[in-house]
Design an enzyme around this catalytic site. Structure first.
Site, PDB file in Angstrom:
ATOM      1  N   SER A   1      29.099  24.410  54.148  1.00  0.00           N
ATOM      2  CA  SER A   1      28.995  25.114  52.876  1.00  0.00           C
ATOM      3  C   SER A   1      28.204  26.408  53.025  1.00  0.00           C
ATOM      4  O   SER A   1      28.599  27.297  53.760  1.00  0.00           O
ATOM      5  CB  SER A   1      28.391  24.181  51.825  1.00  0.00           C
ATOM      6  OG  SER A   1      28.510  24.744  50.535  1.00  0.00           O
TER       7      SER A   1
ATOM      8  N   ASP B   1      31.106  31.343  48.831  1.00  0.00           N
ATOM      9  CA  ASP B   1      30.490  30.940  50.097  1.00  0.00           C
ATOM     10  C   ASP B   1      31.570  30.582  51.122  1.00  0.00           C
ATOM     11  O   ASP B   1      32.757  30.661  50.817  1.00  0.00           O
ATOM     12  CB  ASP B   1      29.490  29.803  49.871  1.00  0.00           C
ATOM     13  CG  ASP B   1      30.133  28.526  49.358  1.00  0.00           C
ATOM     14  OD1 ASP B   1      31.283  28.587  48.878  1.00  0.00           O
ATOM     15  OD2 ASP B   1      29.493  27.464  49.418  1.00  0.00           O
TER      16      ASP B   1
ATOM     17  N   ASP C   1      33.024  27.948  52.443  1.00  0.00           N
ATOM     18  CA  ASP C   1      34.101  27.011  52.119  1.00  0.00           C
ATOM     19  C   ASP C   1      34.629  27.230  50.697  1.00  0.00           C
ATOM     20  O   ASP C   1      35.419  26.434  50.198  1.00  0.00           O
ATOM     21  CB  ASP C   1      33.665  25.560  52.331  1.00  0.00           C
ATOM     22  CG  ASP C   1      32.467  25.165  51.475  1.00  0.00           C
ATOM     23  OD1 ASP C   1      31.834  26.058  50.896  1.00  0.00           O
ATOM     24  OD2 ASP C   1      32.153  23.954  51.405  1.00  0.00           O
TER      25      ASP C   1
ATOM     26  N   ASP D   1      33.547  26.899  47.692  1.00  0.00           N
ATOM     27  CA  ASP D   1      33.371  25.971  46.584  1.00  0.00           C
ATOM     28  C   ASP D   1      32.306  26.469  45.603  1.00  0.00           C
ATOM     29  O   ASP D   1      32.181  25.930  44.507  1.00  0.00           O
ATOM     30  CB  ASP D   1      33.062  24.553  47.072  1.00  0.00           C
ATOM     31  CG  ASP D   1      31.740  24.424  47.811  1.00  0.00           C
ATOM     32  OD1 ASP D   1      31.123  25.460  48.152  1.00  0.00           O
ATOM     33  OD2 ASP D   1      31.318  23.277  48.065  1.00  0.00           O
TER      34      ASP D   1
END
Length: 573
Positions: A143, A302, A304, A306
């Site tokens: 993340s 970010d 990923d 999410d």
């Protein structure tokens, strides 16, 4: 087994891996480094596992990934007939390698692994699990953590991260295994046998994009304003670049400038300290670009994709970073007010947030006749609520958010979704621009209408074996002697979520809480303020949340400062 025995065990078992042996040899004289790498197995839980890259049981590497995957495979083969798993990965170091290693282990256990052909956002993994009717999903990501980290998150068949019971079962399966017990199959053989399949755009992405477009609430307004609204976007070197730009283009928002220095994948994240949209430093280049092109809003996702961060131009012409709570409440207000105006707001509408997220959501929901639900921190619990609503028919899910920059307005994804969030914030900006307002204007209107809800989040890093003990000691100490006042404000109730109890201090009455056990202490204050303390589930940090509200901004600022100063003392021995 102590850390030195674990180190020596690796040295013997992996003698045929010269790169790992060289890395182990290099730390042989560094007792502290050896201890940190081997004092525990990298923990696996509802958030999967996350750690620094390198050799060791407490590190992310090929062996810990294989071992975790073998445990997952054993669990799936025990509970499911002919299971399949979808696998995604982001732009971090070794993410593509770890994704293929995961697929090879699953294939060796007779499980079909469906691997995306390039980096994808978390939301596409969540959607892909549901759309392809898989039994689980794995995404390789850390993340928003610094570049030296990577991680491994596991999803259930509903597309949400696995819950505590499943995580416990998978952990038991993993704990039975040594570092070399995982089965593997060559990728070529697995593909030839149909045990590894590659997922391309047409397989999942196109359908996902079609459904995300259905989340648009005022598509006509967006098409009219989409060419004049000026946006700057940065994917922070991550997986959002292609899908975020695609969704904006397809809904008619075409005047989007991308931060070129941060457009392409870079596992070193060389233009930023940390790839985290919560960090003001993540917006330095975006704001610079926004000032060059005269943009009204800029946002960042970010690695990923999410999480979404947003900066808005204020009345003075400067950019102001919004907090995750403010972004969530802007989206919430836009969704509810628009649906109410359009006559599409359901009578049984529901909004879900984490308990550490702002209480500003409550008056917004009350004003629109929508019920608000709280869950523990972790978007998987919001996913569980969505499933509950669908199973019982009790409510229609409208929106879910966490203060840590995660948002969702769909039910076809069960995790926070930066693509969905990008659509919402861009559409809201276009909608309010048509009324002669900026997002900063609307945020100010929300505060003026419902009160000034302000917050501080203080993260204290406590790495290593000493850090675990310090965090445990701090939580135990606060539990034993909970505060009666914080910043001069009385504590009304103490919620000990580990014990499952809510105690009203004035009467001593105790009632059960509706949450699964979690190491969280929540202090509900007189006046609707709250303070919460909890160890992070994914990082070696203990987090302190202070939230206040007041009709007058200056009074809210003063109260926040007093409560924050007092609350910080809770963590000190």
């Amino acid at each position: 087994m102590n850390y030195r025995e674990a180190y020596e065990g690796w040295y013997k078992q992996l003698a045929d891996d010269p790169a790992t042996i060289a890395e182990l040899t290099a730390i042989a004289a560094d007792e502290k480094e050896m201890e940190d790498r081997f004092y525990q197995n990298l923990s696996f839980g509802t958030a999967g596992m996350r750690g620094v890259l390198g050799a060791g049981t407490n590190r992310m590497n090929v062996y810990t990934v294989r071992r975790a995957t073998q445990g997952l495979a054993d669990y799936l083969n025990t509970h499911t007939k002919s299971p399949s798993v979808v696998i995604a990965y982001d732009s971090r170091r070794l993410s593509d390698l770890f994704a293929m290693e995961t697929a090879r282990v699953l294939a060796a256990n007779g499980i079909v692994a469906k691997v995306f052909d390039a980096l994808r956002p978390v939301a596409l993994l969540s959607f892909g699990v549901r759309y392809l009717q898989a039994d689980a999903g794995v995404v390789i990501t850390a993340s928003h953590n610094p570049p030296q980290y990577n991680g491994y998150k596991v999803y259930g068949p509903d597309g949400a991260q696995i819950g505590p019971e499943t995580a416990d079962e998978v952990t038991v399966a993993i704990d039975r295994l040594s570092i070399t017990d995982a089965k593997t199959m060559p990728a070529g053989e697995a593909m030839a046998r149909g045990l590894i399949a590659i997922i391309g755009d047409a397989d999942v992405d196109d359908e996902y994009m079609r459904r995300v477009k259905t989340l648009s609430i005022n598509p006509d307004v967006v098409r009219r304003e989409g060419q004049t609204l000026n946006i700057v976007y940065t994917p922070l070197h991550g997986s959002g670049n292609i899908p975020v730009r695609r969704i904006l283009r397809e809904i008619g928002i075409t005047n989007v400038s991308v931060v070129k220095q941060q457009e392409l994948p870079d596992p070193n994240f060389s233009t930023i300290k940390v790839p985290n949209p919560e960090d003001p430093g993540a917006f330095t280049l975006a704001i610079q670009r926004a000032n060059e092109v005269g943009a009204e809003v800029c946002f960042a996702t970010d690695p990923d994709c999410d999480r979404l961060g947003v900066a808005v131009r204020d009345a003075g012409g400067s950019f102001r970073l919004l907090t995750g709570n403010q972004i969530g409440c802007l989206m919430l207000y836009y969704i509810l007010s628009s649906k109410k105006a359009n006559g599409t707001l359901p009578a049984n509408g529901a909004v879900v947030k984490s308990i550490v997220s702002t209480q500003l959501a409550q008056p917004i929901c009350d004003a629109h006749g929508v019920e608000l639900f709280d869950t523990l921190t972790g978007f998987k619990f919001i996913g569980e609520k969505i499933q509950q609503f669908e199973d019982t028919g009790s409510h229609t899910f409208l929106f879910g958010f966490e203060e840590s920059y995660g948002y969702l307005s769909s039910t076809f994804v069960r995790d926070k979704d930066g693509v969905n969030a990008s659509l919402l914030i861009a559409e809201a900006a276009a909608f309010y621009k048509a009324q002669g307002k900026t997002l900063a204007d609307v945020m100010n209107e929300i505060f003026e209408t419902y009160g000034y809800y302000l917050e501080n989040v203080i993260s204290t890093t406590m790495p290593g074996v000493d850090g675990l003990k310090l965090m445990a000691d701090a939580m135990a100490r606060i539990r034993l002697n909970p505060p009666r006042t914080i910043g001069g404000v009385a504590v009304a109730q103490v919620l000990d979520i580990q014990a499952g109890t809510k105690t009203t201090l004035a009467t001593g009455e105790t009632e059960a809480l509706p949450y699964p056990p979690s190491d969280v202490l929540y202090f509900a204050m007189e006046g609707g303020h709250f303070v919460c303390v909890r160890p992070s589930g994914t990082e070696p940090k203990i987090k302190l949340y202070v939230n206040v509200n007041h009709p007058v901004l200056a009074e809210a600022d003063t109260l926040l400062a007093a409560m924050t100063a007092d609350a910080e003392q809770l963590l000190k021995a």
